[in-house]
Design a protein around this motif. Structure first.
Motif: not given
Length: 100
Positions: A23-28, A78-79
């Motif tokens: 999900l982090t990768s997708e959001a970024l 990211y944080q």
């Protein structure tokens, strides 16, 4: 254990451990690709910076501000993801714990 407790203590932490990195990768990725929306005709951050540049001829200021907004937004995403990962981490299973 009640249904709520089993979800709260077992299922949700396991699901978050698996899905947070993706999900982090997708959001970024979504954040970085928002400039693609310019080609569709939406006025987003890059388009606004370009419009400011056309009217004021302050290229550095307009695109510098847009870059800073993108950077701050990416760092916040990211944080938040790093906080969630630390929150659901299994104690002792971290790769940094094994090194130190």
């Amino acid at each position: 254990m009640s249904t709520f407790q089993s979800y709260h203590l077992v299922l949700i932490p396991q699901a978050l451990r698996i899905t947070v990195p993706t999900l982090t990768s997708e959001a970024l990725g979504l954040l970085k690709n928002t400039s693609v929306a310019l080609t569709i005709g939406l006025l987003e951050l890059t388009a606004q910076a370009q419009q400011i540049n056309e009217y004021t001829f302050k290229t550095f200021g307009a695109f510098g501000s847009a870059t800073i907004v993108y950077l701050v937004t990416a760092l916040l995403v990211y944080q938040a993801a790093a906080f969630i990962e630390r929150f659901v981490e299994i104690p002792g299973s971290s790769t940094t714990a094994a090194r130190g």
